[in-house]
Structure formats: C-alpha cells, structure tokens
Design a protein around this motif. Structure first.
Motif, PDB file in Angstrom:
ATOM      1  N   ILE A 348      72.873  38.462  59.312  1.00  0.00           N
ATOM      2  CA  ILE A 348      72.908  39.043  57.971  1.00  0.00           C
ATOM      3  C   ILE A 348      71.712  38.588  57.144  1.00  0.00           C
ATOM      4  O   ILE A 348      71.256  39.283  56.238  1.00  0.00           O
ATOM      5  CB  ILE A 348      74.228  38.660  57.268  1.00  0.00           C
ATOM      6  CG1 ILE A 348      75.416  39.257  58.028  1.00  0.00           C
ATOM      7  CG2 ILE A 348      74.242  39.140  55.820  1.00  0.00           C
ATOM      8  CD1 ILE A 348      76.767  38.790  57.531  1.00  0.00           C
ATOM      9  N   GLY A 349      71.182  37.417  57.468  1.00  0.00           N
ATOM     10  CA  GLY A 349      70.058  36.882  56.716  1.00  0.00           C
ATOM     11  C   GLY A 349      70.441  35.758  55.779  1.00  0.00           C
ATOM     12  O   GLY A 349      69.655  35.371  54.907  1.00  0.00           O
ATOM     13  N   PHE A 350      71.638  35.199  55.936  1.00  0.00           N
ATOM     14  CA  PHE A 350      72.107  34.093  55.097  1.00  0.00           C
ATOM     15  C   PHE A 350      71.749  32.754  55.742  1.00  0.00           C
ATOM     16  O   PHE A 350      72.618  31.938  56.072  1.00  0.00           O
ATOM     17  CB  PHE A 350      73.618  34.180  54.875  1.00  0.00           C
ATOM     18  CG  PHE A 350      74.052  35.341  54.015  1.00  0.00           C
ATOM     19  CD1 PHE A 350      73.149  35.959  53.165  1.00  0.00           C
ATOM     20  CD2 PHE A 350      75.344  35.804  54.062  1.00  0.00           C
ATOM     21  CE1 PHE A 350      73.535  37.028  52.370  1.00  0.00           C
ATOM     22  CE2 PHE A 350      75.752  36.869  53.267  1.00  0.00           C
ATOM     23  CZ  PHE A 350      74.841  37.487  52.422  1.00  0.00           C
ATOM     24  N   GLY A 351      70.462  32.544  55.949  1.00  0.00           N
ATOM     25  CA  GLY A 351      70.023  31.346  56.639  1.00  0.00           C
ATOM     26  C   GLY A 351      70.393  30.054  55.935  1.00  0.00           C
ATOM     27  O   GLY A 351      70.777  29.073  56.578  1.00  0.00           O
ATOM     28  N   TRP A 352      70.284  30.019  54.611  1.00  0.00           N
ATOM     29  CA  TRP A 352      70.549  28.773  53.886  1.00  0.00           C
ATOM     30  C   TRP A 352      72.034  28.433  53.872  1.00  0.00           C
ATOM     31  O   TRP A 352      72.413  27.264  53.889  1.00  0.00           O
ATOM     32  CB  TRP A 352      70.013  28.854  52.468  1.00  0.00           C
ATOM     33  CG  TRP A 352      68.513  28.886  52.436  1.00  0.00           C
ATOM     34  CD1 TRP A 352      67.705  29.904  52.028  1.00  0.00           C
ATOM     35  CD2 TRP A 352      67.624  27.844  52.878  1.00  0.00           C
ATOM     36  NE1 TRP A 352      66.376  29.569  52.183  1.00  0.00           N
ATOM     37  CE2 TRP A 352      66.296  28.314  52.691  1.00  0.00           C
ATOM     38  CE3 TRP A 352      67.825  26.573  53.411  1.00  0.00           C
ATOM     39  CZ2 TRP A 352      65.185  27.541  53.026  1.00  0.00           C
ATOM     40  CZ3 TRP A 352      66.713  25.807  53.745  1.00  0.00           C
ATOM     41  CH2 TRP A 352      65.423  26.292  53.549  1.00  0.00           C
ATOM     42  N   ARG A 353      72.892  29.446  53.833  1.00  0.00           N
ATOM     43  CA  ARG A 353      74.327  29.180  53.926  1.00  0.00           C
ATOM     44  C   ARG A 353      74.663  28.578  55.291  1.00  0.00           C
ATOM     45  O   ARG A 353      75.483  27.658  55.406  1.00  0.00           O
ATOM     46  CB  ARG A 353      75.120  30.472  53.729  1.00  0.00           C
ATOM     47  CG  ARG A 353      74.990  31.084  52.342  1.00  0.00           C
ATOM     48  CD  ARG A 353      75.879  32.304  52.215  1.00  0.00           C
ATOM     49  NE  ARG A 353      75.635  33.007  50.953  1.00  0.00           N
ATOM     50  CZ  ARG A 353      76.262  34.111  50.576  1.00  0.00           C
ATOM     51  NH1 ARG A 353      77.201  34.627  51.372  1.00  0.00           N
ATOM     52  NH2 ARG A 353      75.985  34.698  49.435  1.00  0.00           N
ATOM     53  N   MET A 354      74.044  29.130  56.298  1.00  0.00           N
ATOM     54  CA  MET A 354      74.233  28.623  57.646  1.00  0.00           C
ATOM     55  C   MET A 354      73.781  27.168  57.738  1.00  0.00           C
ATOM     56  O   MET A 354      74.464  26.309  58.305  1.00  0.00           O
ATOM     57  CB  MET A 354      73.403  29.508  58.599  1.00  0.00           C
ATOM     58  CG  MET A 354      73.464  29.165  60.052  1.00  0.00           C
ATOM     59  SD  MET A 354      72.613  30.430  61.059  1.00  0.00           S
ATOM     60  CE  MET A 354      70.975  30.416  60.351  1.00  0.00           C
ATOM     61  N   THR A 355      72.639  26.884  57.158  1.00  0.00           N
ATOM     62  CA  THR A 355      72.094  25.532  57.180  1.00  0.00           C
ATOM     63  C   THR A 355      73.000  24.555  56.441  1.00  0.00           C
ATOM     64  O   THR A 355      73.259  23.442  56.912  1.00  0.00           O
ATOM     65  CB  THR A 355      70.697  25.510  56.543  1.00  0.00           C
ATOM     66  OG1 THR A 355      69.838  26.373  57.287  1.00  0.00           O
ATOM     67  CG2 THR A 355      70.123  24.105  56.539  1.00  0.00           C
ATOM     68  N   LEU A 356      73.485  24.959  55.278  1.00  0.00           N
ATOM     69  CA  LEU A 356      74.343  24.087  54.483  1.00  0.00           C
ATOM     70  C   LEU A 356      75.609  23.718  55.245  1.00  0.00           C
ATOM     71  O   LEU A 356      76.022  22.546  55.256  1.00  0.00           O
ATOM     72  CB  LEU A 356      74.711  24.774  53.166  1.00  0.00           C
ATOM     73  CG  LEU A 356      75.644  23.991  52.234  1.00  0.00           C
ATOM     74  CD1 LEU A 356      75.012  22.666  51.837  1.00  0.00           C
ATOM     75  CD2 LEU A 356      75.993  24.817  50.998  1.00  0.00           C
ATOM     76  N   ALA A 357      76.221  24.710  55.891  1.00  0.00           N
ATOM     77  CA  ALA A 357      77.445  24.437  56.652  1.00  0.00           C
ATOM     78  C   ALA A 357      77.171  23.467  57.795  1.00  0.00           C
ATOM     79  O   ALA A 357      77.953  22.543  58.050  1.00  0.00           O
ATOM     80  CB  ALA A 357      78.023  25.740  57.197  1.00  0.00           C
ATOM     81  N   GLN A 358      76.048  23.663  58.483  1.00  0.00           N
ATOM     82  CA  GLN A 358      75.702  22.766  59.580  1.00  0.00           C
ATOM     83  C   GLN A 358      75.428  21.356  59.078  1.00  0.00           C
ATOM     84  O   GLN A 358      75.819  20.372  59.721  1.00  0.00           O
ATOM     85  CB  GLN A 358      74.468  23.293  60.325  1.00  0.00           C
ATOM     86  CG  GLN A 358      74.751  24.505  61.199  1.00  0.00           C
ATOM     87  CD  GLN A 358      75.504  24.135  62.458  1.00  0.00           C
ATOM     88  OE1 GLN A 358      75.975  23.013  62.622  1.00  0.00           O
ATOM     89  NE2 GLN A 358      75.659  25.084  63.364  1.00  0.00           N
ATOM     90  N   MET A 359      74.760  21.239  57.960  1.00  0.00           N
ATOM     91  CA  MET A 359      74.446  19.921  57.415  1.00  0.00           C
ATOM     92  C   MET A 359      75.712  19.175  56.996  1.00  0.00           C
ATOM     93  O   MET A 359      75.813  17.960  57.162  1.00  0.00           O
ATOM     94  CB  MET A 359      73.490  20.051  56.231  1.00  0.00           C
ATOM     95  CG  MET A 359      72.114  20.578  56.593  1.00  0.00           C
ATOM     96  SD  MET A 359      71.277  19.569  57.854  1.00  0.00           S
ATOM     97  CE  MET A 359      71.017  18.052  56.935  1.00  0.00           C
TER      98      MET A 359
END
Length: 425
Positions: A348-359
């Motif tokens: 979808i292009g929600f890279g930062w949301r993905m990153t936040l969840a992983q962090m």
C-alpha cells in the motif's frame, strides 16, 4: 492449453514457493544435525551468532532497495530500477568490510584468531546476499515464482553438499561451516544474475531519487531482520555459548512456519498493490485471516512432533532445546500473520507504519531477552521472542486499520489458504 504452456504455468504458480521453501527447510534440516553433532551446543551457539550477523548486515546495507525494486517490478518497471540498485550494491562493500571486522572482533575476541578472520571475511561479503535478494524482488514482482524457487533452494543445497563432505572427512568446524554458508550465498548471486537478465548498459533511475523512496521501507526491513536474528547475535554474550546453542536450535525449528508466511506474502503482495478502495480492504483482511490460520496450523503440527523430534534430529545433547522450541512456536505462529501484514503495508505504501510496528516488536523482544535471558537461559530467550512477535503483529494490524469484524475467521478461509498456496488466487 498446450502441454508445455500448462507446465510453465504450474512451474510459475505461487504454490511452487511453499514447496521450494519446504525443500529449503528440509535441506537445512539435513545439514543442521551434522553441524550440531560436529560442533556441540557451544560451537553451535558461536556459529549461530556469526550467521545471524551475516544475515542482518545485508538488510542494513540494503536501505530498503529490495522492497522498492519489487514494488516497481510488480507494475512492469524493471531495467532502470535494477541497474541503479546494482550500482549502489558495489558501493556497499566498503561499509560491509568495516562492519565485518568490527562484528567479528566484538563477538569472537576470545576465540581463535583464524576463526575471527574467517568470520570477518564472511560477514564482509554481505552485498553478495543483498544482490540476490534484490533479484528475487524482481522475480516476485513479475510473478516468476519458479525462478524464485530456484533461488530459495540453491543456498541450502550448496551448503548441504559442502557440509556433508566436510563432515565425512572430519573437517567440519565453525570456520568451515561459515565458509560453506557464504559460498552458497555467492553461488546464489551468480544464478540470480542469470535469471534476471538486465544488461549493465541502459537507462538508470536516479540513484538519489531511488534511495529517497526506498528508505521508507528500510527501517521495517532492518527491524524485521533484527527481530528475527539479533537475539541470536546477542544471545552469545548474554546466555553464554551453551545456552545460545540450545536457543539456536529452538529458532531453527520454531522458524519453520515462516516458510508458509513467505509463500503467502508473495501472492497477496501483488493483489493488494494492484487494487484500491473496498477491494483492497477486503484483500488485506483476507490476507491477515488466512496467514494467521496458516501460522497456527503449521506451528501446531511442529509442536506435536518437537518433543521427540528435537533429540532425534539434533542429538541427545540438544534435548533441553525442546521447551524453548515450544515456546518459540507460539510467537512463530503470530509471526506468519505479522509478516504478511507487513507486506500488505509495503504494497500500500505505508512504509513508516510498517517500520514503527517492527520497532515496537523489536524493543519488546530485546527488553524481554535482557530481562529473562540471564535467569532463564534459552527458555527466557524464547519467551522474549514470542512476546516480541506478538507486539509486532498487533502493530501491523493496527497500522492497516482493519476492522475487527473483518478479522473474524470464515469457513472459507481454509479453502482460500489452499487455493492461494496452489494457484495464487
């Protein structure tokens, strides 16, 4: 449909990916007992730490390029992206060399100097792994699942061959096992270059522009890698070589359900990336439900076999790995859903949301390891990993803003799971 065309379609069906992943896991399981029996828990712990570092470094150096290249390939843009990415890869050997030396000294300062040098060189060759990772993104993006299957199977097959020879002649050590693994990565890069035929000459995407776009996926890629492997790196100094060796076996077995997640992720990535509105919302919810179902089924089956399978496969020295394996499998089941959800965010292009969840998942897991590891050893490390997987998966689902009602399991989800693995739809 002609017979040759039908054969090609079957070869490129997404179901080939899960078969190849299972084949890769099976090959790894053939070599893993040889390594475990030759090195024992202490040597296995040292080897796991170095291999984990060698796994993480390419992701760090990749700067999100594999995901960005995959996104472009899914809509038919390949040549300019891949040429620019490969240009950047050659530059990565400078930082990878420095990192290889630093990591080897930090982990193995009390080991034999020859092993330290071998580890430094193997880690420094990280861009070779990154090369085929980017090529794999191209192949997945354009639906060439058969070629991806080759790249999944080749490294463990190559490593198995070398390890078997070394074991037979009594020369299987931590250093030679590292060389075997690294050689497999290099061989895979050669093959991936042949599978993705893009000439050096031709139009290139502006490198700065490419990095600017790919960096939003970098944090998640790094977080995902360290979530799955950093614990094995720091387990060596925190748990000691013996407990780290027990934990590495738990990770090896407990990580098996990830093969299902990686296969499903490839099928859902394209469908989510190419839909909009209500159709995309439906596809995202379906991806999460089906992946969680797959994770629970895979982890449950492995858990039933683990009590007798661990000592039988790895030897009596690793019997104490059974409980950590069972604990790790709980998180592994959730990790399948989290992995597919992370790919949905990327599509979808929600890279930062993905990153936040992983962090968030990484932070939770590391705090748990530092808190429980010194007291509970491999058991504590497994508990910490499971809690970290759960935190990351919850974060991914929240980032997708999926309605709770859409996550209620359907009777048709089982049929969808089978269809996705066999045909991709």
């Amino acid at each position: 449909m002609s017979a040759p065309r039908a054969a090609r379609n079957r070869w490129n069906a997404p179901g080939v990916l899960i078969l190849s992943r299972l084949a890769a896991v099976a090959l790894g399981f053939v070599s893993a007992p040889l390594v475990a029996r030759a090195l024992g828990p202490d040597g296995r712990g040292v080897l796991a730490a170095v291999l984990a570092a060698a796994f993480i470094l390419p992701i760090v150096l990749g700067l999100g390029l594999p995901v960005e290249v995959r996104r472009k390939a899914s809509v038919g843009i390949i040549g300019p992206e891949l040429r620019a990415a490969r240009d950047l890869l050659w530059m990565a050997f400078v930082p990878s060399t420095a990192a290889g030396i630093a990591i080897a000294v930090a982990l193995l300062h009390n080991q034999d100097q020859s092993l330290l040098v071998t580890a430094a060189v193997c880690i420094a060759l990280a861009p070779a792994s990154l090369w085929w990772m980017i090529d794999t993104g191209v192949l997945i993006g354009r639906g060439s699942y058969g070629s991806v299957a080759i790249l999944q199977v080749l490294p463990p097959l190559f490593t198995l061959f070398v390890v078997t020879v070394l074991f037979a002649v009594g020369q299987l050590t931590v250093g030679s096992a590292l060389i075997a693994s690294t050689s497999g990565q290099i061989a895979n890069s050669v093959v991936s270059t042949l599978l993705v035929r893009v000439g050096f000459r031709g139009k290139r995407r502006a490198r700065f522009e490419m990095l600017r776009t790919s960096l939003k996926y970098w944090g998640n890629a790094v977080a995902d890698a360290v979530t799955n492997r950093l614990d094995q790196v720091i387990a060596l100094p925190i748990l000691g070589a013996y407990q780290a060796g027990l934990y590495s076996v738990a990770v090896t077995i407990g990580g098996l359900p990830a093969a299902v997640g990686q296969s499903l992720g490839g099928t859902f990535f394209r469908s989510i990336a190419t839909t909009e509105g209500e159709a995309r919302r439906h596809e995202v919810a379906l991806a999460i439900r089906v992946s969680l179902l797959a994770g629970v089924l895979a982890a449950g089956l492995i858990a039933l076999l683990a009590p007798w399978g661990v000592p039988f496969v790895f030897g009596a020295e690793f019997t104490d790995s059974t409980l950590p394996t069972l604990l790790y499998l709980i998180g592994s089941a959730l990790g399948v859903g989290g992995y597919v959800a992370s790919l949905a965010l990327a599509a979808i292009g929600f890279g930062w949301r993905m990153t936040l969840a992983q962090m968030i998942g990484l932070a939770v897991g590391l705090v748990g390891l530092l808190s429980l590891g010194p007291f509970l050893g491999a058991d504590g490390a497994a508990i910490a990993s499971t809690v970290g997987f759960a935190a990351a998966a919850i974060g991914m689902v929240l980032g997708l803003k999926v309605r709770l009602v859409d996550l209620i399991p359907r009777l048709a989800d089982g049929r969808t799971l089978v269809a996705r693995l066999r045909h991709g739809v």
